[in-house]
Design a protein around this motif. Structure first.
Motif, PDB file in Angstrom:
ATOM      1  N   ILE A  57       4.575   6.053  -2.202  1.00  0.00           N
ATOM      2  CA  ILE A  57       3.394   4.948  -2.908  1.00  0.00           C
ATOM      3  C   ILE A  57       3.948   4.317  -4.470  1.00  0.00           C
ATOM      4  O   ILE A  57       4.642   4.787  -5.034  1.00  0.00           O
ATOM      5  CB  ILE A  57       2.281   5.934  -3.131  1.00  0.00           C
ATOM      6  CG1 ILE A  57       1.875   6.758  -2.087  1.00  0.00           C
ATOM      7  CG2 ILE A  57       0.936   5.292  -3.756  1.00  0.00           C
ATOM      8  CD1 ILE A  57       1.571   6.241  -0.492  1.00  0.00           C
TER       9      ILE A  57
ATOM     10  N   THR B 236       6.756   9.350   3.336  1.00  0.00           N
ATOM     11  CA  THR B 236       5.848   8.010   2.825  1.00  0.00           C
ATOM     12  C   THR B 236       5.800   8.070   1.191  1.00  0.00           C
ATOM     13  O   THR B 236       5.646   8.832   0.638  1.00  0.00           O
ATOM     14  CB  THR B 236       4.556   8.279   3.178  1.00  0.00           C
ATOM     15  OG1 THR B 236       4.453   8.148   4.734  1.00  0.00           O
ATOM     16  CG2 THR B 236       3.476   7.122   2.756  1.00  0.00           C
TER      17      THR B 236
ATOM     18  N   SER C  86       0.846  -1.101  -0.058  1.00  0.00           N
ATOM     19  CA  SER C  86      -0.045  -0.045  -0.011  1.00  0.00           C
ATOM     20  C   SER C  86       0.802   1.268  -0.140  1.00  0.00           C
ATOM     21  O   SER C  86       0.481   2.179  -0.820  1.00  0.00           O
ATOM     22  CB  SER C  86      -1.091  -0.009   1.196  1.00  0.00           C
ATOM     23  OG  SER C  86      -0.333  -0.143   2.270  1.00  0.00           O
ATOM     24  N   ASN C  87       1.924   1.253   1.012  1.00  0.00           N
ATOM     25  CA  ASN C  87       2.826   2.545   0.892  1.00  0.00           C
ATOM     26  C   ASN C  87       3.888   2.091   1.727  1.00  0.00           C
ATOM     27  O   ASN C  87       3.885   0.827   2.190  1.00  0.00           O
ATOM     28  CB  ASN C  87       2.191   3.738   1.137  1.00  0.00           C
ATOM     29  CG  ASN C  87       1.840   3.728   2.987  1.00  0.00           C
ATOM     30  OD1 ASN C  87       2.203   2.928   3.637  1.00  0.00           O
ATOM     31  ND2 ASN C  87       0.865   4.382   3.195  1.00  0.00           N
TER      32      ASN C  87
ATOM     33  N   ASP D  94       6.808   3.730   4.417  1.00  0.00           N
ATOM     34  CA  ASP D  94       7.208   4.842   5.011  1.00  0.00           C
ATOM     35  C   ASP D  94       8.995   4.489   5.245  1.00  0.00           C
ATOM     36  O   ASP D  94       9.376   3.455   5.466  1.00  0.00           O
ATOM     37  CB  ASP D  94       6.713   4.570   6.369  1.00  0.00           C
ATOM     38  CG  ASP D  94       5.189   5.075   6.295  1.00  0.00           C
ATOM     39  OD1 ASP D  94       4.737   5.573   5.433  1.00  0.00           O
ATOM     40  OD2 ASP D  94       4.224   4.779   7.357  1.00  0.00           O
TER      41      ASP D  94
ATOM     42  N   THR E 161       8.391   3.570  -6.627  1.00  0.00           N
ATOM     43  CA  THR E 161       7.528   4.347  -5.964  1.00  0.00           C
ATOM     44  C   THR E 161       7.390   5.716  -6.707  1.00  0.00           C
ATOM     45  O   THR E 161       8.312   6.160  -7.324  1.00  0.00           O
ATOM     46  CB  THR E 161       7.652   4.605  -4.612  1.00  0.00           C
ATOM     47  OG1 THR E 161       9.187   5.243  -4.491  1.00  0.00           O
ATOM     48  CG2 THR E 161       7.706   3.152  -3.875  1.00  0.00           C
TER      49      THR E 161
END
Length: 166
Positions: free
Chosen positions: A107, A105, A53-54, A56, A94
């Motif tokens: 993605i 963060t 989902s992501n 960090d 990302t």
């Protein structure tokens, strides 16, 4: 008469022993890449998979290894490349966090379904002339993680690969 009863008994016993028992099918997920894989299942039922989902990142160094500033002192432009270790390149990437601080963060730019194997990653500072690797490492997304997070520390940088289960 007694002999024929004994013979009939022996034949019945032999048939009983040689007749295979009824095996009951065990339902479960038979895909080893699924989050709920059941190695004892022989009938496939609903499998659930971990989807990134992501990601960090924290504790990104303020300067390069030699002490020089990132991108003319305005912070690194962070991006993560990642994928299966068995592949020569990186399968996924990302977005880029421009002028990041020591955390951020990121993605994934496409749908990522984790598999039951080793994965590799690299955090890079993206520049106009190329990119510099800040930290890199490996992780096993199905063998580790809890509460929808796989945490990895590489070169002092903390990575939290977050996932949803579908």
């Amino acid at each position: 008469m007694k002999t024929s009863l004994i013979i009939m008994g022996l034949i019945s016993a032999a048939l009983f022993i040689s007749t295979p028992g009824c095996k009951e099918d065990r339902e479960g997920c038979t895909d080893p890449n699924a989050d709920n894989y059941d190695s004892k299942a022989d009938v496939n039922s609903t499998c659930r998979y971990r989807h990134a989902s992501n990601i960090d990142v924290a504790a990104v160094p303020n300067t390069k290894t030699g002490g020089d500033s990132w991108d003319d002192s305005d912070g690194p432009d962070l991006k993560i490349n990642f994928g299966k270790s068995s592949n020569s390149g990186y399968d996924y990437t990302t977005n880029t966090a421009e002028n990041a601080t020591t955390s951020g963060t990121l993605i994934p730019t496409s749908d990522v379904t984790f598999s039951n194997e080793e994965w590799k990653f690299q955090l890079v500072d993206v520049d106009l002339i190329g990119s510099e690797v800040i930290a890199s490492g490996t992780f096993r997304p199905l063998a580790s993680g809890s509460n929808n997070v796989v945490e990895v520390i590489a070169n002092g940088v903390v990575f939290r690969f977050k996932y949803t289960i579908k």
